[in-house]
Structure formats: structure tokens, C-alpha cells
Design an enzyme around this catalytic site. Sequence first.
Site, PDB file in Angstrom:
ATOM      1  N   CYS A 151     -10.245   6.086   3.280  1.00  0.00           N
ATOM      2  CA  CYS A 151      -9.219   6.289   2.249  1.00  0.00           C
ATOM      3  C   CYS A 151      -9.613   7.311   1.199  1.00  0.00           C
ATOM      4  CB  CYS A 151      -8.871   4.956   1.586  1.00  0.00           C
ATOM      5  SG  CYS A 151     -10.244   4.156   0.728  1.00  0.00           S
ATOM      6  N   CYS A 173     -14.659  -2.795   1.887  1.00  0.00           N
ATOM      7  CA  CYS A 173     -13.455  -2.771   1.050  1.00  0.00           C
ATOM      8  C   CYS A 173     -12.692  -4.079   1.177  1.00  0.00           C
ATOM      9  CB  CYS A 173     -12.556  -1.596   1.434  1.00  0.00           C
ATOM     10  SG  CYS A 173     -11.042  -1.479   0.455  1.00  0.00           S
ATOM     11  N   SER A 226       2.464  -2.908   5.331  1.00  0.00           N
ATOM     12  CA  SER A 226       2.558  -3.822   4.187  1.00  0.00           C
ATOM     13  C   SER A 226       4.013  -4.000   3.750  1.00  0.00           C
ATOM     14  CB  SER A 226       1.710  -3.314   3.013  1.00  0.00           C
ATOM     15  OG  SER A 226       2.197  -2.090   2.509  1.00  0.00           O
ATOM     16  N   SER A 264       0.808  -1.220   0.000  1.00  0.00           N
ATOM     17  CA  SER A 264       0.000   0.000   0.000  1.00  0.00           C
ATOM     18  C   SER A 264       0.838   1.266   0.000  1.00  0.00           C
ATOM     19  CB  SER A 264      -0.908   0.016   1.225  1.00  0.00           C
ATOM     20  OG  SER A 264      -0.123   0.105   2.412  1.00  0.00           O
TER      21      SER A 264
END
EC number: 2.8.1.13
Length: 375
Positions: A195, A99, A16, A11
Site C-alpha cells: 500500500c 498490517c 469493502s 477502504s
Amino acid sequence: MTTPRIVVGVSGGVDSSVAALRLVQAGEPVAGLFMQNWADDGSGQCRAEEDRRDAVAVCGRLGIPFHFRDFSQQYWAGVFEHFLAEYAAGRTPNPDVLCNREVKFKHFLDAAQALGAERIATGHYARIDQHLGHWRLLRGADRGKDQSYFLHQLGQEQLSRTLFPIGDLEKPALRALAAEAGLATAGKKDSTGICFIGERDFRQFLSQYLPARQGDICDPDGVIIAQHPGVFYYTIGQREGLNIGGVRGRAQAPWFVVGKDVANNILYVDQDSNSPWMLSRRLRSETMHWIGGSAPARVFRCSAQTRYRQPDEDCEVTVLSDGTLLVRFDRPQRAVTPGQSLVLYDGAVCLGGAVIAATDAPMERRLAGTSLDEI
């Protein structure tokens, strides 16, 4: 090029990045994939390009292939349209849950398999294990960062193909690993909020899609004390953004949202942060999703969260014939909000979750015209 056995969702964040690092250190054939889930709307608030550059830098540092996929259309159809519909109905949805279900563990999983991978990995603070032939979703070791709440819609097939390489880490140790490996994201600030909104004002963003409609702000007795730009901009328990100045004859104390009458465009507020008007002991859910495939019993006890990072609350759960739940809490709950997620736990094990449909909070019952027995 070696076919990756695992594709990591990179990301551009430190979590991550360390997920990818740990897999590389374990000798796994790994590739990184960056998902763009929101199209740049020209506001200058979208960090997607900056995050993508960081993700490319991390993959370069680790010596793994980088892939890019644009899932913005899928995000719009699977997440954002539902988000708007729920707000228009006066409910408060949780887009992160959708999501994960609709994009990260569906379209991303499909994309990884198309690249030849057997599994995907993400930087979520959660863990997975197997028990009595079933895959289980467990809380992350760092309770303050645990993200199992947002992952409660995952099922057996998804868990069998997923790895959470950082689930056993706490945040300081994770950042130390990133710094030691020279990753560009080691000191990067964690992203917060939704986001697609980024750093901008939530109400200003939502007004682009749900036009403002001014109405009355009333106390629980129906006395008008101020005006609001639209009831769907607010959620139960909210304090910030009410813009209520000094009210003659009232104490100099903050106001909190205790109810929303969407049909009449009225926002109800009270000056007690634990106002009895928004306290509830019972709730009804929509259809429950069980991670293990079925409920542990028709009636059982467990703990629950009705919002992220909430302490565990003990409760009794009754599974109804239509797959919905009746949940009775041991103590009153503050600002349980329809549209948000109820997530059930047995210790560290996440049992699954459902959308909250209704509660027995006095203001909610009054506005809905329902009795306590109907919840």
C-alpha cells in the site's frame, strides 16, 4: 444517531463496499470507517484521498455514517520500521501480515469499540466459524482471491469480534452486486502491491530509506558477471530487475536470484528458474502462532503455503520445545524465503503461521555456514 453494532472498514475499494452493502441489506446498524495508514509523502503516488472520496460516496449511497481515523503513526511504528529492518538484514518481510495484526485488527478494532460497536467487518476473502468451542479462520470461497494467508496472525479474541461478509462470494458475483446497488466502486480496479509504495518503482522507493551500495552479481561458482545497486533490493527467485545483459560464454537465457550474501554485498544468480541452489525440502520457522491456541499435535501432517496464492504443499510439521517449527515438505520447494510467512492449513481451515527463519536450500546453507542437520 443510532450506535452502530458493526463498524466496517471501508477502504474505497469494491470488496469493502460490498461488505458494507451486505450488512446493510441484513438490517444491521452499520457505520463505515476509513483508515489512513500511510502519510502522503508528496510523491503523488498515494491514492488515500481518492480512496477516501470513494469510501464517502459508498457510505452516502448506503445511508450509513462515515468515520475517519489516521493510523499512519501506528503503521510506521508497528509495520514500516520492521519492514525496513528486515530488508536491511537481507530478508523479505510481508507487511500485509503485520498490517492486519497491528493496525486493522488492533487499532481499528479499538476505534470501533470506542464508537460503541460490538464487532468489526472487513472486505477480506476469508470466512469464520466455530468448532468445538473455538473460532476458526477458513479460506474464502474464491480460492483465487482467498486472503486467509495474510490473516494467519489473528487469534480467538479478534475472530470473535470480526465478520467477513464477502467470504462466501467469488469476485464476478461481488462486482455484480456492487453494480446492481449503484456503488461508485463497482468497476474500480483492484489495488495491488504494497500500500505505501503504490504504483512507483519498488527499488526507487526503498532507496529513500536504504541507500544503494553497489556490489557484485556472481554465478554459483563465484564468477562475477555484473553489478547490482544493493542486495536488499532483491528476493530469492526474482527474475525482473537484474539488468544482466548478454554474458560472454553464457546462454541467452534469463537469470534468477538464488542467494544473497548481505555481509559481503554479493548477489548470486543462476540461469535455471528451478535452480537446485534455491530448492529446499526443509525449513525452520520462528515462533508459531496457533489460531486455536495450541498445536494439533507435536508431530502432524498438513498442507502449507510459503507465499501467497501458492498451491497447497503437503508436509510434516514438528513442533519444537521453544515454539518454533521444523517443516519437511514432500517435494522440493522453489525459492522459500526467510522473512516471508509460512502458513499451515488443514483443508480449508487455517491453523496459523510463522515467519520463515531458515531453509536447507544449498546456497542459503553455504552462505550461512550451516549443515543440513542444523536446519
